[in-house]
Design a protein around this motif. Structure first.
Motif, PDB file in Angstrom:
ATOM      1  N   VAL A 164       4.965   9.748  29.543  1.00  0.00           N
ATOM      2  CA  VAL A 164       3.721  10.237  28.955  1.00  0.00           C
ATOM      3  C   VAL A 164       2.802  10.771  30.043  1.00  0.00           C
ATOM      4  O   VAL A 164       2.215  11.846  29.927  1.00  0.00           O
ATOM      5  CB  VAL A 164       3.023   9.095  28.174  1.00  0.00           C
ATOM      6  N   TRP A 176       4.024  14.201  31.226  1.00  0.00           N
ATOM      7  CA  TRP A 176       3.739  15.312  30.300  1.00  0.00           C
ATOM      8  C   TRP A 176       2.261  15.632  30.249  1.00  0.00           C
ATOM      9  O   TRP A 176       1.856  16.791  30.334  1.00  0.00           O
ATOM     10  CB  TRP A 176       4.235  14.964  28.890  1.00  0.00           C
ATOM     11  N   SER A 177       1.443  14.597  30.126  1.00  0.00           N
ATOM     12  CA  SER A 177       0.020  14.911  30.034  1.00  0.00           C
ATOM     13  C   SER A 177      -0.489  15.472  31.352  1.00  0.00           C
ATOM     14  O   SER A 177      -1.326  16.350  31.381  1.00  0.00           O
ATOM     15  CB  SER A 177      -0.826  13.704  29.616  1.00  0.00           C
ATOM     16  N   ALA A 204       0.368  19.058  31.478  1.00  0.00           N
ATOM     17  CA  ALA A 204      -0.481  19.839  30.588  1.00  0.00           C
ATOM     18  C   ALA A 204      -1.851  20.074  31.220  1.00  0.00           C
ATOM     19  O   ALA A 204      -2.384  21.179  31.195  1.00  0.00           O
ATOM     20  CB  ALA A 204      -0.632  19.108  29.253  1.00  0.00           C
ATOM     21  N   VAL A 205      -2.388  19.019  31.814  1.00  0.00           N
ATOM     22  CA  VAL A 205      -3.701  19.156  32.454  1.00  0.00           C
ATOM     23  C   VAL A 205      -3.622  20.134  33.613  1.00  0.00           C
ATOM     24  O   VAL A 205      -4.483  20.986  33.801  1.00  0.00           O
ATOM     25  CB  VAL A 205      -4.211  17.784  32.937  1.00  0.00           C
ATOM     26  N   SER A 214      -3.588  23.691  32.299  1.00  0.00           N
ATOM     27  CA  SER A 214      -4.887  24.141  31.815  1.00  0.00           C
ATOM     28  C   SER A 214      -5.852  24.312  32.976  1.00  0.00           C
ATOM     29  O   SER A 214      -6.814  25.040  32.891  1.00  0.00           O
ATOM     30  CB  SER A 214      -5.455  23.129  30.830  1.00  0.00           C
TER      31      SER A 214
END
Lengths: 732, 235
Positions: free
Chosen positions: A14, A17-18, A21-22, A25
């Motif tokens: 987790v 993945w997060s 993603a951060v 962005s």
């Protein structure tokens, strides 16, 4: 304890993945600030000031009284990093974590920035002129004995100036109070050696037997002792020194010891006499004194097995010279002086005096020598306050509302003083009670001299000089404030000194010859002094008076356990927080306690056996109750504590001071009983008896050590075996 | 047991990530349409052209400020560039050092403004024109050593690689993207690492001797690429 099926592998997935993603962005977010950010240049710059290149200035660490010299890196006019000054004989270029955090004292967002005058429950900003005028007004018509000045340890020119100011006020009420100070040991040393702090030579000792002296962590001059300790471990003639630590609560030094012995709290003196007995080297009245302390009795009273006593005695006989130390754990009882005397007697029997215990040197200016004091001074002040004796009270470098034992009811008594002036860095508990708060410069902005209590090779006067400009326009140095105040009384005498810098420079130049600057011109001497940051002096060495004697040494009989309060409360003094004056420096809160690895909170150390008996597990919130009060904190199961004792570290539990201090942990000072050492009248910090009760709440203890108590989750990362399964004689 | 939590937590993470992206959009343009940095308004409109510009040959006494400059070496004022990683801003003292003796312009509005700061002993709050992200450590000293001191290139040329033709500007404006890709366009080129005639330049030749193959042109000038290790800039 949290037991969830969300295992490490899932967590990492987790997180990955997060995180990704951060990161995605975040693309395109930069810190570029063309045309927005202001670049401020110097108005005038010296040749050595180059943007991006650091310059280094020598000064003195003010985080504790040990007097380590520091070397600060300054870049673009801002001090960035402190390290030790290699020229100092005390710290030889090293600096402890507490000292390193000094920059956080300087840049602290919670520093007091303006003079504040009480208006109801609020502080109103006033000007310095008004503040000085107000002090003059409040002092007018007040008798000398109605004025009291409470301070922490002060030394150097500040002490001389303070003395002159108090003299001009006609008061003798200067109370010097350090909450954590070896007050009883000093008194015992005067009796045994004729000086209050001899020079200890760890580097010459082959065995160090320490009764609760945490000399690697928080005792007297830990940076210096750590370096001597390193030499002691390297050994003389290749023989590595052996450290034996005797205490009821394991300290950092205890954790480093070859042999750590848990004694029943308060029986350190009994063990020392037992060892003298086992040595069989004593003669005369000493032999007479220790006759009764046979192994069976000593073992019964202290909880140390007869075998251990034999081993210690054999080791001390085999290897000489040794060094025996009495630390805060031995002195913290009502019979602390007797404990310390018994331990000093052991030194004399072993013939260590003159070998590993040497006469100290002192600065040839007695008016600059550090003023020392412990809780006895505070008690005197407290009694005076309770009787309503004082109309004006000054407070500097002490926070008694936080550090006074709860039984003193110091805060209530303080309110009886007429007008309270606090010279403060933070709005701490004591400053909050004051009527007038005067903001001080940080140690990195101020001028000063410091004379350490514990000198090493030769005497030295340490120079404190500003490493940068004031951060806040309206803070002032303590010396400047005192000079202004003294001018109110003796304007003529001090009119030649525009500020404290001028006073300091003048005073140093006046004694140029004695300070080793004879023959040089004033500017050269002054600039050299500032560059070096230290004035080294030959100093005057005293002589030790080694009179072996057992006169007056009586240890109390073992007291029966108190039914209602069966446990001893041992206040833990940690290397980082000490008495709690620096708790608002987040680095110190964040650095894990060396033994428990707990951060940002207090804890109650309970022996696992005792915990089982009481049905307590790690993380249980327990209520610790003494005759004086109670606190609630989380339990940490710690095998390094005597089962009859618990320990709570001091320094945390502020309800003021600043954002990093307020509301973290509990303050064990609050529940300390007013039990005093019989001879010196100092607070017996280890005499408070408590009981503990479960409250039913349980938390996850926040610590760096694995949350399951250093378990390896079934994987053999580091194989281990308990010591009783190892025959050490076959291992080496 | 809590395995079912995985997906929701992932979703929450993604949501936070996307929303943080949305919150940061639109971002200020780093580069204007003409590929230059934004026009920056400075507290004093410092005329670089007057100080660093070329002399007007028709005006040997340099009397007309509109027609010629003084050809002052960049490093006379920007003295820190050759000494430190960061160039810094010249101290106000530097401006005054000359201007206190130049009576002819003493009453010009910009100079009057300048002396106001000096008299108040306050620094001029210049706005930053060239900025790099905090994770980039561009070293001015290194570039000046190489191009100006070792290869003896004209100062304005060497500074101009990144700062553009400053002698034509009044207030400086960013001329190049200063992005990593742009830096790399130069570092990927073959540059002479020995002086004309093949004389090795100090430690440069030693460093470049590790880079194979080393290009060599007709004049026997050894050429190689600039440093291309990540850590040279991202320390």
């Amino acid at each position: 304890m949290i037991d969830s099926g969300f295992d490490r592998r899932d967590f990492l997935k987790v997180l990955g993945w997060s995180g990704a993603a951060v990161a995605l962005s975040g693309c395109g977010n930069t810190s570029i600030e063309d045309g927005k950010e202001t670049v401020v240049s110097y108005v005038e710059a010296n040749d050595y000031m180059i943007p991006g290149i650091g310059v280094y200035f020598n000064s003195t660490c003010a985080q504790c009284d040990a007097g380590c010299s520091i070397n600060g890196r300054v870049r673009e006019g801002r001090v960035l990093k402190l390290e030790g000054n290699p020229d100092s004989a005390i710290n030889k270029g090293k600096l402890c974590a507490l000292g390193q955090a000094g920059v956080q004292h300087h840049y602290n967002p919670d520093r007091v920035r303006e003079p504040l005058l009480r208006n109801g429950s609020k502080g109103e900003t006033i000007t310095w002129e008004k503040a000085y005028a107000l002090i003059a007004e409040k002092l007018s018509g007040v008798q000398g004995e109605e004025i009291a000045f409470l301070s922490g340890g002060v030394s150097g020119h500040l002490k001389a100036l303070l003395g002159n100011y108090l003299e001009s006020l006609g008061t003798k009420n200067h109370f010097v109070y350090e909450a954590v100070a070896p007050g009883v040991t000093r008194a015992a040393n005067v009796k045994a050696y004729g000086v209050d702090m001899p020079r200890y030579r760890f580097d010459k000792a082959q065995v160090v037997l320490s009764f609760g002296a945490d000399f690697l962590g928080s005792w007297v001059s830990p940076v210096h002792f750590s370096q001597q300790y390193a030499q002691f471990r390297k050994g003389v003639n290749g023989q590595r020194g052996v450290l034996i630590q005797v205490e009821s609560k394991m300290t950092l030094t205890g954790a480093n010891a070859d042999r750590w012995l848990a004694v029943k709290p308060g029986t350190e003196g009994v063990l020392a006499l037992g060892i003298i007995n086992a040595l069989g080297m004593a003669t005369g009245d000493v032999a007479e004194l220790v006759k009764g302390y046979d192994k069976a009795r000593v073992s019964h009273e202290t909880g140390v097995s007869p075998g251990q006593i034999d081993k210690i005695a054999a080791l001390l006989k085999l290897r000489s010279p040794s060094l025996v130390l009495a630390g805060s754990a031995a002195e913290g009882y009502a019979h602390g002086s007797q404990n310390a005397a018994a331990i000093n007697l052991l030194n004399q029997v072993l013939g260590n005096v003159g070998k590993t215990i040497e006469a100290p040197v002192s600065v040839p200016f007695p008016q600059m020598a550090p003023s020392k004091g412990n809780t006895a001074a505070l008690k005197l002040l407290n009694d005076g306050l309770a009787a309503g004796k004082y109309k004006v009270l000054f407070n500097f470098a002490a926070n008694p509302v936080f550090t006074a034992p709860g039984a003193f009811k110091f805060k209530d008594h303080l309110s009886k003083a007429g007008f309270k002036v606090a010279f403060a860095h933070y709005l701490d508990e004591t400053a909050l009670q004051a009527d007038l708060v005067l903001p001080l410069d940080s140690a990195l902005e101020d001028w000063g001299t410091q004379v350490p209590e514990y000198m090493t090779e030769g005497a030295q006067i340490n120079i404190q000089q500003p490493l940068m400009e004031r951060l806040h326009a309206n803070t002032r140095g303590m010396g400047d404030i005192l000079l202004n105040l003294i001018k109110q009384k003796k304007a003529d005498e001090y009119k030649g000194f525009e500020d404290y810098y001028a006073y300091l420079r003048g005073a140093m130049l006046q004694n140029k010859g004695a300070l080793g600057g004879g023959g040089t011109d004033d500017d050269t001497f002054w600039n050299t002094t500032l560059t070096q940051g230290i004035v080294k002096l030959a100093g005057t060495a005293g002589a030790l008076s080694a009179h072996v004697g057992a006169a007056g040494l009586t240890l109390p009989a073992h007291a029966a356990a108190d039914e209602q309060y069966p446990l001893h409360l041992i206040p833990g003094v940690t290397a980082n927080l000490r008495d709690g004056r620096h708790t608002n420096q987040p680095w110190l809160q964040e650095s894990p306690d060396p033994l428990t690895t707990i951060v940002w909170d207090s804890w109650v150390e309970v022996h696992p056996k005792k915990a089982t008996e009481l049905g307590i597990v790690e993380g249980d919130i327990v209520e610790v109750t003494s005759k004086t009060g109670s606190v609630k904190a989380q339990v940490y199961l710690f095998p390094g504590i005597h089962p009859e004792a618990i320990s709570i570290p001091v320094g945390r539990g502020h309800d003021a001071m600043g954002r990093y201090a307020r509301g973290y942990g509990v303050n064990p000072f609050q529940i300390m009983d007013a039990v005093f050492e019989r001879e010196t009248g100092e607070l017996a910090m280890h005499e408070t008896r408590v009981n503990i009760k479960k409250t039913g709440q349980r938390v996850l203890v926040v610590k760096d050590e694995g949350s399951a108590g250093a378990l390896q989750m079934g994987r053999k990362i580091a194989a281990r075996v308990s010591t009783d399964q190892v025959d050490l004689s076959k291992e080496v | 047991m809590y395995r079912f939590l995985r997906f929701p937590i992932l979703l929450v993470g993604l949501f936070l990530a996307v929303s943080s992206f949305a919150a940061n959009n639109p971002q200020p343009a780093l580069t204007t349409e003409d590929a230059l940095g934004p026009q920056v308004v400075q507290p004093i409109e410092f005329p670089h052209n007057r100080h660093a510009g070329l002399r007007n040959p028709a005006d040997p006494t340099n009397s007309d400020p509109l027609k010629g400059g003084m050809e002052i070496n960049c490093q006379y004022c920007h003295t820190y560039a050759r000494r430190s990683a960061v160039a810094g801003i010249p101290p106000l003292q530097k401006c005054i050092g000359c201007h206190q003796s130049i009576e002819s312009v003493r009453n010009k509005p910009r100079i009057v403004e300048l002396f106001k700061y000096w008299d108040a002993k306050k620094a001029v709050p210049w706005k930053k024109v060239h900025d790099l992200p905090d994770f980039v450590r561009f070293n001015h000293e290194r570039h000046i050593k190489r191009f100006v001191e070792q290869q003896d290139r004209p100062v304005q040329e060497a500074c101009g690689y990144c700062h553009g033709d400053v002698k034509e500007m009044t207030v400086a404006r960013r001329q190049k993207p200063l992005s990593m890709g742009w830096c790399a366009t130069c570092h990927e080129k073959d540059h002479p690492v020995v002086a004309e005639g093949g004389t090795p330049i100090a430690g440069q030749a030693y460093w470049y001797s590790f880079q194979k193959p080393v290009a060599q042109d007709k004049s026997a000038v050894v050429k190689a690429k600039g440093p291309n290790d990540c850590w040279q800039c991202h320390k």
